[in-house]
Write a protein that holds these residues in place. Structure first.
Motif, PDB file in Angstrom:
ATOM      1  N   ARG A 219      -3.932  -0.821 -36.268  1.00  0.00           N
ATOM      2  CA  ARG A 219      -4.702   0.190 -36.985  1.00  0.00           C
ATOM      3  C   ARG A 219      -3.989   0.752 -38.205  1.00  0.00           C
ATOM      4  O   ARG A 219      -4.636   1.153 -39.178  1.00  0.00           O
ATOM      5  N   SER A 220      -2.676   0.840 -38.157  1.00  0.00           N
ATOM      6  CA  SER A 220      -1.921   1.509 -39.224  1.00  0.00           C
ATOM      7  C   SER A 220      -1.727   0.603 -40.431  1.00  0.00           C
ATOM      8  O   SER A 220      -1.466  -0.597 -40.299  1.00  0.00           O
TER       9      SER A 220
ATOM     10  N   VAL B 288       0.932   5.714 -34.620  1.00  0.00           N
ATOM     11  CA  VAL B 288       1.170   4.466 -35.337  1.00  0.00           C
ATOM     12  C   VAL B 288       0.794   3.298 -34.434  1.00  0.00           C
ATOM     13  O   VAL B 288       1.066   3.297 -33.228  1.00  0.00           O
TER      14      VAL B 288
ATOM     15  N   GLY C 117       1.342   5.973 -40.641  1.00  0.00           N
ATOM     16  CA  GLY C 117       1.611   4.709 -41.294  1.00  0.00           C
ATOM     17  C   GLY C 117       2.875   4.040 -40.785  1.00  0.00           C
ATOM     18  O   GLY C 117       3.778   4.681 -40.242  1.00  0.00           O
TER      19      GLY C 117
ATOM     20  N   ALA D 131       4.151   1.538 -31.336  1.00  0.00           N
ATOM     21  CA  ALA D 131       3.163   0.863 -32.178  1.00  0.00           C
ATOM     22  C   ALA D 131       2.611  -0.404 -31.552  1.00  0.00           C
ATOM     23  O   ALA D 131       1.712  -1.032 -32.118  1.00  0.00           O
TER      24      ALA D 131
ATOM     25  N   PHE E 200       0.152   6.328 -44.562  1.00  0.00           N
ATOM     26  CA  PHE E 200      -0.748   7.117 -43.720  1.00  0.00           C
ATOM     27  C   PHE E 200      -2.165   6.980 -44.281  1.00  0.00           C
ATOM     28  O   PHE E 200      -2.356   6.885 -45.498  1.00  0.00           O
TER      29      PHE E 200
ATOM     30  N   ARG F 289      -4.155   8.823 -39.548  1.00  0.00           N
ATOM     31  CA  ARG F 289      -3.471   7.731 -38.841  1.00  0.00           C
ATOM     32  C   ARG F 289      -2.069   7.577 -39.419  1.00  0.00           C
ATOM     33  O   ARG F 289      -1.889   7.441 -40.622  1.00  0.00           O
TER      34      ARG F 289
END
Length: 335
Positions: free
Chosen positions: A64-65, A60, A79, A152, A69, A77
Motif C-alpha cells: 500500500r505504501s 507502512v 511511506g 511492512a 506518505f 498512509r
C-alpha cells in the motif's frame, strides 16, 4: 525597515500554516513529513500532535505504501521513506513491482496526493516475502529485515512481524528459489509458524520496533504504557500542568522533544517534554543544568520535579531518567 518586513513575513507563514493545519490537517501533515528535514519538531512529534487533533494514520505496508506518505480516504498512509536502511530506488522498485503498468514515480509526489490503491486495476500485491524478493531483485537482506521489523510485511494482517522476520531469513538464503530446496524443508517452516512457535510482539515491543526501525510510531505513545504506574507515584501528565497554580510543587514525566539554550538567555536551558496528552515546558537555571547535565543530555525519557511559574512554565529542580524504555524519540537540541 528590516524588522517590520521580517515580522510580517513570519506572521504570514504562521497564519498560513495555522490555516492549513486547521482545515487541511491530512494534507498539511503529509507535506511536512514528506519534506523532512525541516522545521523545529521531529516526525515522531508531528505525528503524535496530528493524532491528538483527530488525524488517523495507516501503517507502512509494501502493498500500500509509496516512497512518500500519501492520503487514503482522508487518512495518512505511512511511506517507505521512513524505513531506516531502505534505499529510495528499492522503495520505488517495490511500488513499481506491485503496479507494473504505472509509470515510475507517477503514483504520488512529495505532497502525497492520490486516491486509495484498492480501486487500482493495475495493482498486483505481493503475496509473501518470497514473492517480494523474487519481484524486487534490487532488495538486499538488510532491507528485507528492516521492512520486517517495521511491520511492512504483514500481507493483509496474515503475517506478524516476528514471523515476517523468520520468513525473510528463509527468503534471502541463496537457495531459496532453487529446485534443490526440498518439500520437507518447506513443510518444516510452515509447521513452525502454524504451531505458534513464533509469538507475535506485544504492543509495547511493536512500539519499540517502530521507533528503532522508523523513528516514528502511529501506535500508543510510549508514555501511555507507563501512565498507570506514574499516576500511583503522583506524577502529572502534560495536560495536567496547564491548570497549575504558581508555586505548586509538581513532578512531571515525558519524552524530551526540545532542549534549547539561546545565546541571549544567559545559559538558561529550556526543555519541552511530550506525552500522550500533549506538551509540558520547563526552565532550567545554569546551576541546576550543570548538576544534572548528563541526565538531561543523555536520556530521552525524564522525570522532572519543579515549581510552577507563570505562563505555564515549570522551574526544574530535579531530574531523573525513566528506566525500562529502550527506544529513543527524536528531539531538537542545542549544540
Amino acid at each position: 525597515g528590516f524588522p517590520e518586513s521580517h515580522a510580517a513575513s513570519f506572521a504570514l507563514l504562521a497564519y498560513a500554516s495555522a490555516y492549513l493545519k486547521v482545515y487541511y490537517l491530512a494534507e498539511y501533515t503529509t507535506a511536512m513529513l514528506n519534506n523532512f528535514p525541516l522545521g523545529f519538531y521531529s516526525p515522531a512529534t508531528l505525528i503524535k500532535d496530528a493524532q491528538r487533533h483527530g488525524l488517523h494514520f495507516r501503517h507502512v505496508d509494501v502493498n500500500r505504501s509509496d516512497h512518500f506518505f500519501t492520503i487514503e480516504d482522508g487518512e495518512v498512509r505511512m511511506g517507505l521513506k521512513y524505513v531506516k536502511g531502505l534505499r529510495k530506488e528499492v522503495a520505488e522498485a517495490i511500488v513499481q513491482g506491485r503496479n507494473p503498468t504505472c509509470r515510475e514515480g507517477a503514483e504520488s509526489g512529495e505532497f502525497g496526493m492520490r486516491n486509495s490503491e484498492s480501486s487500482d486495476s493495475n495493482h498486483s500485491p505481493f503475496t509473501s516475502v518470497e514473492d517480494l524478493v523474487r519481484r524486487v531483485p534490487l532488495i538486499n537482506k538488510k532491507e528485507i529485515r528492516a521492512l520486517s521489523l517495521a511491520g511492512a510485511l504483514n500481507f493483509e494482517r496474515s503475517v506478524h512481524r516476528r514471523e515476517a522476520l523468520w520468513r525473510s531469513e528463509l527468503a534471502i538464503r541463496p537457495d531459496v528459489f532453487s529446485e534443490q530446496r526440498t518439500a520437507d524443508n518447506e513443510h518444516v517452516s510452515e509447521d513452525v509458524a502454524a504451531a505458534g512457535f513464533i509469538r507475535p510482539m506485544t504492543e509495547w515491543q511493536a512500539m519499540e520496533s517502530d521507533l528503532r526501525s522508523m523513528a516514528v510510531t502511529i501506535g500508543r505513545h510510549p508514555m501511555a504504557f507507563l501512565r498507570e504506574g506514574l499516576k500511583k507515584r503522583g506524577v502529572l501528565s502534560a495536560i495536567e500542568t496547564h491548570t497549575l497554580q504558581k508555586k505548586d510543587v509538581v513532578t512531571v514525566a515525558g519524552t524530551v522533544i526540545v532542549r534549547q539554550r539561546p545565546s541571549t538567555a544567559n545559559s538558561v536551558v529550556f526543555i519541552t517534554m511530550e506525552d500522550e496528552t500533549g506538551h509540558s515546558n520547563f526552565i532550567v537555571m545554569p546551576d541546576i543544568f550543570e548538576r544534572f547535565r548528563r541526565v538531561i543530555t543523555h536520556n530521552s525519557f525524564l522525570l522532572i520535579k519543579g515549581i510552577a511559574e507563570e505562563g505555564g512554565m515549570i522551574k526544574a529542580l530535579y531530574f531523573e531518567p525513566i528506566g525500562g524504555v529502550m527506544a529513543e524519540i527524536g528531539s531538537h537540541d542545542f549544540h
